[in-house]
Design an enzyme around this catalytic site. Structure first.
Site, PDB file in Angstrom:
ATOM      1  N   LYS A   1      23.324 -69.456 -70.393  1.00  0.00           N
ATOM      2  CA  LYS A   1      23.673 -68.124 -70.939  1.00  0.00           C
ATOM      3  C   LYS A   1      24.077 -67.145 -69.862  1.00  0.00           C
ATOM      4  O   LYS A   1      24.948 -66.291 -70.081  1.00  0.00           O
ATOM      5  CB  LYS A   1      22.539 -67.548 -71.792  1.00  0.00           C
ATOM      6  CG  LYS A   1      21.175 -67.571 -71.130  1.00  0.00           C
ATOM      7  CD  LYS A   1      20.394 -68.728 -71.640  1.00  0.00           C
ATOM      8  CE  LYS A   1      19.313 -69.153 -70.700  1.00  0.00           C
ATOM      9  NZ  LYS A   1      18.197 -69.775 -71.373  1.00  0.00           N
TER      10      LYS A   1
ATOM     11  N   GLY B   1       8.092 -76.130 -71.240  1.00  0.00           N
ATOM     12  CA  GLY B   1       9.532 -76.185 -70.946  1.00  0.00           C
ATOM     13  C   GLY B   1      10.333 -75.119 -71.650  1.00  0.00           C
ATOM     14  O   GLY B   1      11.541 -75.270 -71.846  1.00  0.00           O
TER      15      GLY B   1
ATOM     16  N   ASP C   1      17.253 -62.392 -70.080  1.00  0.00           N
ATOM     17  CA  ASP C   1      17.696 -63.580 -70.816  1.00  0.00           C
ATOM     18  C   ASP C   1      18.224 -63.165 -72.206  1.00  0.00           C
ATOM     19  O   ASP C   1      19.321 -63.583 -72.619  1.00  0.00           O
ATOM     20  CB  ASP C   1      16.520 -64.563 -70.951  1.00  0.00           C
ATOM     21  CG  ASP C   1      16.897 -65.830 -71.679  1.00  0.00           C
ATOM     22  OD1 ASP C   1      17.480 -66.733 -71.052  1.00  0.00           O
ATOM     23  OD2 ASP C   1      16.638 -65.920 -72.902  1.00  0.00           O
TER      24      ASP C   1
ATOM     25  N   LYS D   1      22.125 -63.126 -73.911  1.00  0.00           N
ATOM     26  CA  LYS D   1      22.436 -63.761 -75.200  1.00  0.00           C
ATOM     27  C   LYS D   1      23.073 -62.775 -76.169  1.00  0.00           C
ATOM     28  O   LYS D   1      24.023 -63.126 -76.873  1.00  0.00           O
ATOM     29  CB  LYS D   1      21.159 -64.367 -75.790  1.00  0.00           C
ATOM     30  CG  LYS D   1      20.655 -65.568 -74.979  1.00  0.00           C
ATOM     31  CD  LYS D   1      19.268 -65.958 -75.408  1.00  0.00           C
ATOM     32  CE  LYS D   1      18.782 -67.192 -74.660  1.00  0.00           C
ATOM     33  NZ  LYS D   1      17.330 -67.406 -74.817  1.00  0.00           N
TER      34      LYS D   1
ATOM     35  N   GLU E   1      27.118 -73.758 -77.493  1.00  0.00           N
ATOM     36  CA  GLU E   1      26.148 -73.547 -78.579  1.00  0.00           C
ATOM     37  C   GLU E   1      24.719 -73.443 -78.041  1.00  0.00           C
ATOM     38  O   GLU E   1      23.920 -72.637 -78.521  1.00  0.00           O
ATOM     39  CB  GLU E   1      26.243 -74.709 -79.576  1.00  0.00           C
ATOM     40  CG  GLU E   1      25.313 -74.605 -80.757  1.00  0.00           C
ATOM     41  CD  GLU E   1      25.617 -73.380 -81.602  1.00  0.00           C
ATOM     42  OE1 GLU E   1      26.639 -73.368 -82.272  1.00  0.00           O
ATOM     43  OE2 GLU E   1      24.803 -72.416 -81.565  1.00  0.00           O
TER      44      GLU E   1
ATOM     45  N   VAL F   1      16.082 -79.929 -70.123  1.00  0.00           N
ATOM     46  CA  VAL F   1      17.155 -80.038 -71.116  1.00  0.00           C
ATOM     47  C   VAL F   1      18.079 -81.219 -70.816  1.00  0.00           C
ATOM     48  O   VAL F   1      18.353 -82.057 -71.679  1.00  0.00           O
ATOM     49  CB  VAL F   1      17.955 -78.712 -71.186  1.00  0.00           C
ATOM     50  CG1 VAL F   1      19.178 -78.855 -72.074  1.00  0.00           C
ATOM     51  CG2 VAL F   1      17.059 -77.579 -71.693  1.00  0.00           C
TER      52      VAL F   1
ATOM     53  N   GLY G   1      13.279 -74.973 -75.491  1.00  0.00           N
ATOM     54  CA  GLY G   1      12.633 -76.288 -75.411  1.00  0.00           C
ATOM     55  C   GLY G   1      13.667 -77.393 -75.277  1.00  0.00           C
ATOM     56  O   GLY G   1      14.802 -77.269 -75.744  1.00  0.00           O
TER      57      GLY G   1
ATOM     58  N   VAL H   1      22.710 -69.907 -76.627  1.00  0.00           N
ATOM     59  CA  VAL H   1      22.044 -68.851 -77.402  1.00  0.00           C
ATOM     60  C   VAL H   1      21.249 -69.485 -78.539  1.00  0.00           C
ATOM     61  O   VAL H   1      21.790 -70.259 -79.329  1.00  0.00           O
ATOM     62  CB  VAL H   1      23.066 -67.858 -78.015  1.00  0.00           C
ATOM     63  CG1 VAL H   1      22.337 -66.693 -78.681  1.00  0.00           C
ATOM     64  CG2 VAL H   1      24.035 -67.340 -76.969  1.00  0.00           C
TER      65      VAL H   1
HETATM   66  N1  HSE Z   1      13.997 -69.300 -71.558  1.00  0.00           N
HETATM   67  C1  HSE Z   1      14.780 -69.269 -72.744  1.00  0.00           C
HETATM   68  C2  HSE Z   1      13.925 -68.780 -73.895  1.00  0.00           C
HETATM   69  C3  HSE Z   1      15.276 -70.654 -73.017  1.00  0.00           C
HETATM   70  O1  HSE Z   1      12.708 -68.788 -73.761  1.00  0.00           O
HETATM   71  O2  HSE Z   1      14.455 -68.355 -74.908  1.00  0.00           O
HETATM   72  C4  HSE Z   1      16.286 -70.761 -74.125  1.00  0.00           C
HETATM   73  O3  HSE Z   1      17.457 -70.058 -73.827  1.00  0.00           O
END
Ligand code: HSE
Length: 410
Positions: free
Chosen positions: A105, A186, A200, A204, A129, A15, A301, A132
């Site tokens: 996040k 990625g 994750d 979020k 931004e 990123v 990504g 999430v």
């Molecule tokens: N690893 C996270 C996903 C990256 O796959 O959603 C974006 O937050």
């Protein structure tokens, strides 16, 4: 001379590296549209030897947090992930009244409310931004567009990696193969277990609950089940029931307070979540209006996430005393579409083919619908339809036009 804003970037992986590339390649368009230039003065990396997607001045690369903070940039962007040193960088930045922009996040889910208070105390600014939804602008929608609109509930596919894996498995790929591909592209976290076990997505949805209801994300108690331990059987069972498995995150306001959950759900293939495939995220916000607000797009990504970071960097810059940008010329949309045109009897039907032909429009079908003529055109850019419509109007017709997207896959 455009105003120059210094930027320090913590993290130069998928990123961060992409953000550097965007800042470098879009210098002219950013200056033209926003009247500012960004100067990357410092980049915090773990290993200074690695090759980077863009060349950096050797002095700009630092490996220790103190030197990084010493740069005192106008904007500090964090794309490291994890709680530390990201948290220390955030506090130091906000405490000196500067702007902190992050894609992290986990950091916002754990320390977001505290950092926001710090930002308010020091007239600083915190933006997240990119934390999430990757490239889906959901934070801005809740924070600004719906700032004072009561939200009944939010449902969404918020983890791109698990969605990518599930939909690849629907196509016959093994779990291991799909996970490998998600990592190579990625999408996955440094620790992909966070994608698969729902942490994750839980981070979020806690952030979205904070924005929607003002509840501190650390006190959101999300019921959480990911797609582990047996995603292959989960997807096979969903298929046997005629459905598709998705990892759904939800939060809602109830009379008891805010509820939240992350769990696998089987949807009909044709439903909006069933049709959300690959790395896509989809978020649906219920404001009690009959129709919910829906947002979808690439949920992970380098490109989409860096673009969300860049938008926060630019937006904050615009809030400073501004210098007018150079207007950018607008261009017409030349994309060809099929069009549906409904025409009343103001123009004799036998004249229509010639009017269409003069505008360069080829008719695919023309049907008499009693008091109307209904035309479907071949693919053509709006410019030509516009010409045809104006001619029909000048002859006394009142055409109604709609674009056809019947072949659309979504
Ligand atoms: N690893 C996270 C996903 C990256 O796959 O959603 C974006 O937050």
């Amino acid at each position: 001379v455009p105003r120059t804003i210094s930027v320090a970037l913590a993290g130069c992986g998928v990123v961060g590296g992409e953000l550097l590339r965007l800042l470098r390649e879009n210098t002219n368009s950013i200056e033209a549209k926003h009247g500012v230039r960004f100067d990357v003065t410092s980049v915090l990396v773990r290993c200074s030897e690695r090759t980077r997607p863009v060349e950096l001045a050797p002095g700009a690369i630092v490996t220790d947090v103190d030197s990084f903070l010493g740069a005192e940039a106008d904007v500090v962007v964090e794309a490291l992930g994890g709680i530390e040193p990201a948290g220390s960088i955030a506090r130091a930045t906000l405490a000196r009244g500067a702007r902190f922009v992050t894609a992290n996040k986990a950091l916002i889910a754990v320390h977001g409310a505290e950092l926001q208070r710090l930002a308010l105390r020091h007239a600083a600014r915190l933006d997240f931004e990119a934390a999430v939804g990757g490239g889906v602008p959901i934070v801005r929608v809740l924070r600004e567009s719906l700032a004072d609109t009561p939200v009944r509930g939010i449902r969404g596919i918020l983890n791109g990696t698990s969605n990518f894996i599930l939909t690849r498995m629907e196509m016959g790929l093994s779990f291991d193969g799909a996970l490998r591909e998600a990592r190579e592209r990625g999408f996955a976290e440094a620790d992909p277990a966070r994608d698969l076990d729902g942490r994750d997505a839980a981070d979020k949805i806690a952030i979205l609950a904070w924005l929607a209801y003002g509840i501190d994300p650390t006190v959101v108690r999300a019921r959480r089940r990911g797609i582990l331990p047996d995603p292959e059987h989960l997807t096979a069972d969903a298929g046997a029931l005629g459905g598709r498995l998705r990892l759904l995150a939800e939060c809602a306001q109830t009379s008891d307070g805010v509820t939240a959950c992350v769990e696998p759900v089987i949807f009909l293939p044709n439903s909006e979540f069933g049709r959300t495939v690959g790395v896509q995220n989809r978020v649906v916000i219920d404001c009690g209006w009959g129709e919910p607000i829906g947002l979808s797009g690439p949920g992970a990504g380098g490109g989409p996430t860096a673009s969300a970071l860049l938008a926060d960097v630019i937006r904050g810059a615009r809030q400073l005393p501004d210098r007018a940008g150079t207007p950018v010329a607008s261009a017409s949309d030349e994309t060809p579409h099929r069009w549906s045109i409904s025409l009343d009897q103001g123009v004799p039907a036998n004249l229509v083919p010639a009017i269409a032909a003069r505008a360069g429009v080829v008719l695919e079908a023309a049907r008499d619908r009693g008091s109307r003529l209904h035309i479907v055109t071949r693919r053509v850019a709006w410019r030509r339809i516009d010409l045809m419509v104006r001619t029909l109007k000048s002859r006394g017709g009142r055409p109604g036009v709609a674009r056809l997207e019947l072949e659309d896959s979504c």
